[in-house]
Design an enzyme around this catalytic site. Structure first.
Site, PDB file in Angstrom:
ATOM      1  N   THR A  12      56.141  -2.617  17.358  1.00  0.00           N
ATOM      2  CA  THR A  12      54.715  -2.882  17.133  1.00  0.00           C
ATOM      3  C   THR A  12      54.007  -1.748  16.407  1.00  0.00           C
ATOM      4  O   THR A  12      52.791  -1.811  16.214  1.00  0.00           O
ATOM      5  CB  THR A  12      54.010  -3.133  18.481  1.00  0.00           C
ATOM      6  N   ILE A  14      52.241   1.858  15.748  1.00  0.00           N
ATOM      7  CA  ILE A  14      51.289   2.605  16.582  1.00  0.00           C
ATOM      8  C   ILE A  14      50.077   1.711  16.809  1.00  0.00           C
ATOM      9  O   ILE A  14      49.128   1.717  16.050  1.00  0.00           O
ATOM     10  CB  ILE A  14      50.904   3.947  15.929  1.00  0.00           C
ATOM     11  N   HIS A  15      50.165   0.890  17.860  1.00  0.00           N
ATOM     12  CA  HIS A  15      49.067  -0.023  18.199  1.00  0.00           C
ATOM     13  C   HIS A  15      48.182   0.633  19.257  1.00  0.00           C
ATOM     14  O   HIS A  15      48.309   1.824  19.531  1.00  0.00           O
ATOM     15  CB  HIS A  15      49.614  -1.382  18.652  1.00  0.00           C
ATOM     16  N   ALA A  16      47.287  -0.106  19.841  1.00  0.00           N
ATOM     17  CA  ALA A  16      46.225   0.450  20.692  1.00  0.00           C
ATOM     18  C   ALA A  16      46.710   1.340  21.838  1.00  0.00           C
ATOM     19  O   ALA A  16      46.204   2.451  22.011  1.00  0.00           O
ATOM     20  CB  ALA A  16      45.356  -0.677  21.246  1.00  0.00           C
ATOM     21  N   ALA A  19      48.503   4.534  20.602  1.00  0.00           N
ATOM     22  CA  ALA A  19      47.508   5.317  19.858  1.00  0.00           C
ATOM     23  C   ALA A  19      46.608   6.057  20.840  1.00  0.00           C
ATOM     24  O   ALA A  19      46.286   7.234  20.635  1.00  0.00           O
ATOM     25  CB  ALA A  19      46.684   4.415  18.946  1.00  0.00           C
TER      26      ALA A  19
END
Length: 88
Positions: A12, A14-16, A19
């Site tokens: 995925t 660097i998603h929420a 991050a």
């Protein structure tokens, strides 16, 4: 200034959630910490900045730190990236 290159392997990118963990890690240090991707550099202490880059799987990024604790900052961020499966 300390710099380190990373190859993002997480499906995925660097998603929420990762991050947020990277921002939290960077924020523990006094050094200026930046994330660079595709020629754009953002403050790694800013969740909005990190998310704006849209770093996906297979991306090559550079993280740099400048300040009194720059080496510690880079090492801690590398540890977080490996622990979260973002890089190898």
């Amino acid at each position: 200034m300390e710099k380190r290159d990373f190859h993002v392997v997480a499906d995925t990118g660097i998603h929420a959630r990762p991050a947020t963990l990277l921002v939290q890690t960077a924020s523990k240090f006094n050094s200026d910490v930046n994330l660079e991707y595709k020629g754009k550099s953002v403050n790694l202490k800013s969740i909005m900045g990190v998310m704006s880059l849209g770093v996906g799987q297979g991306a090559d990024v550079t993280i740099s730190a400048e300040g009194a604790d720059e080496a510690d900052a880079i090492n801690a961020i590398e540890e977080t990236m490996k622990k979260e499966g973002l890089s190898e």
